[in-house]
Motif scaffolding. Structure first.
Motif, PDB file in Angstrom:
ATOM      1  N   GLY A   1       2.202   1.842  -3.165  1.00  0.00           N
ATOM      2  CA  GLY A   1       1.186   2.225  -4.372  1.00  0.00           C
ATOM      3  C   GLY A   1       1.005   3.566  -4.207  1.00  0.00           C
ATOM      4  O   GLY A   1       0.551   4.310  -5.093  1.00  0.00           O
ATOM      5  N   TRP A   2       1.063   4.137  -2.894  1.00  0.00           N
ATOM      6  CA  TRP A   2       0.691   5.554  -2.867  1.00  0.00           C
ATOM      7  C   TRP A   2       2.017   6.413  -3.110  1.00  0.00           C
ATOM      8  O   TRP A   2       1.742   7.535  -3.271  1.00  0.00           O
ATOM      9  CB  TRP A   2       0.682   5.913  -1.208  1.00  0.00           C
ATOM     10  CG  TRP A   2      -0.755   5.333  -0.855  1.00  0.00           C
ATOM     11  CD1 TRP A   2      -1.155   4.231  -0.726  1.00  0.00           C
ATOM     12  CD2 TRP A   2      -1.864   6.020  -0.756  1.00  0.00           C
ATOM     13  NE1 TRP A   2      -2.353   4.021  -0.296  1.00  0.00           N
ATOM     14  CE2 TRP A   2      -2.958   5.228  -0.483  1.00  0.00           C
ATOM     15  CE3 TRP A   2      -2.184   7.517  -0.517  1.00  0.00           C
ATOM     16  CZ2 TRP A   2      -4.251   5.627   0.038  1.00  0.00           C
ATOM     17  CZ3 TRP A   2      -3.285   7.852  -0.224  1.00  0.00           C
ATOM     18  CH2 TRP A   2      -4.386   6.847  -0.008  1.00  0.00           C
ATOM     19  N   ARG A   3       3.330   6.036  -3.397  1.00  0.00           N
ATOM     20  CA  ARG A   3       4.443   6.880  -3.763  1.00  0.00           C
ATOM     21  C   ARG A   3       4.329   7.272  -5.025  1.00  0.00           C
ATOM     22  O   ARG A   3       3.827   7.240  -5.992  1.00  0.00           O
ATOM     23  CB  ARG A   3       5.639   5.955  -3.568  1.00  0.00           C
ATOM     24  CG  ARG A   3       6.058   6.151  -2.159  1.00  0.00           C
ATOM     25  CD  ARG A   3       7.334   5.257  -1.641  1.00  0.00           C
ATOM     26  NE  ARG A   3       8.410   5.659  -2.686  1.00  0.00           N
ATOM     27  CZ  ARG A   3       9.732   5.280  -2.420  1.00  0.00           C
ATOM     28  NH1 ARG A   3       9.792   4.360  -1.775  1.00  0.00           N
ATOM     29  NH2 ARG A   3      10.658   6.017  -3.152  1.00  0.00           N
TER      30      ARG A   3
ATOM     31  N   VAL B   1       0.893  -1.408  -0.125  1.00  0.00           N
ATOM     32  CA  VAL B   1      -0.060   0.071   0.052  1.00  0.00           C
ATOM     33  C   VAL B   1       0.960   1.429  -0.008  1.00  0.00           C
ATOM     34  O   VAL B   1       0.720   2.276  -0.591  1.00  0.00           O
ATOM     35  CB  VAL B   1      -1.074  -0.138   1.321  1.00  0.00           C
ATOM     36  CG1 VAL B   1      -1.635   1.378   1.416  1.00  0.00           C
ATOM     37  CG2 VAL B   1      -1.889  -1.035   1.201  1.00  0.00           C
ATOM     38  N   TRP B   2       1.922   1.210   0.730  1.00  0.00           N
ATOM     39  CA  TRP B   2       2.788   2.517   1.004  1.00  0.00           C
ATOM     40  C   TRP B   2       3.584   2.649  -0.719  1.00  0.00           C
ATOM     41  O   TRP B   2       3.580   3.566  -0.906  1.00  0.00           O
ATOM     42  CB  TRP B   2       3.925   2.106   1.999  1.00  0.00           C
ATOM     43  CG  TRP B   2       4.647   3.210   2.176  1.00  0.00           C
ATOM     44  CD1 TRP B   2       4.592   4.648   2.747  1.00  0.00           C
ATOM     45  CD2 TRP B   2       6.027   3.463   1.823  1.00  0.00           C
ATOM     46  NE1 TRP B   2       5.550   5.270   2.830  1.00  0.00           N
ATOM     47  CE2 TRP B   2       6.672   4.511   2.174  1.00  0.00           C
ATOM     48  CE3 TRP B   2       6.924   2.440   1.113  1.00  0.00           C
ATOM     49  CZ2 TRP B   2       7.904   4.966   1.893  1.00  0.00           C
ATOM     50  CZ3 TRP B   2       8.292   2.853   0.955  1.00  0.00           C
ATOM     51  CH2 TRP B   2       8.738   3.737   1.402  1.00  0.00           C
TER      52      TRP B   2
END
Length: 127
Positions: A125-127, A122-123
């Protein structure tokens, strides 16, 4: 597939903490039972030579006594076998409980690792 569901349900319903807590007590009780059976005095020849009251047909009475002594001997052997079986089952239960406890710990570790990996994805994917 249908057979696996009841087993999984049973594994979830069983209070494994209580089972793990009481397993050593069950094993100790089974060992005490085996020890008590081993300490039981064996029937001696003096017990077998107890005088038999005179009956009208002594041959019949002696055959009945001999048959009863054989029955008692068979029952003692059966009881000894059952005692050993209970002790073996208690030991197997203790090993099974230990294995289940290890599996529970591994499952928790696996879930924690999966959660960390999911958070990492998730982290990323948010970058």
């Amino acid at each position: 597939m249908f057979l696996a569901i009841p087993w999984l349900t049973a594994l979830k319903v069983i209070p494994w903490g209580d089972v793990i807590e009481h397993a050593p007590k069950v094993l100790a009780a089974a060992r005490q039972l085996v020890d008590r059976q081993n300490k039981r005095p064996a029937p001696s020849a003096a017990d077998a030579a107890t005088p038999i009251p005179v009956a009208p047909e002594p041959g019949v009475l002696q055959r009945e006594v001999a048959a009863l002594q054989q029955d008692v001997q068979r029952l003692q052997q059966t009881q000894d076998q059952l005692t050993r079986t209970v002790a073996d089952l208690a030991e197997q239960n203790t090993r099974l409980v230990g294995a289940v406890d290890v599996l529970r710990r591994r499952t928790r570790l696996l879930l924690a690792v999966a959660a960390v990996l999911a958070l990492g994805l998730v982290w990323l994917g948010w970058r």
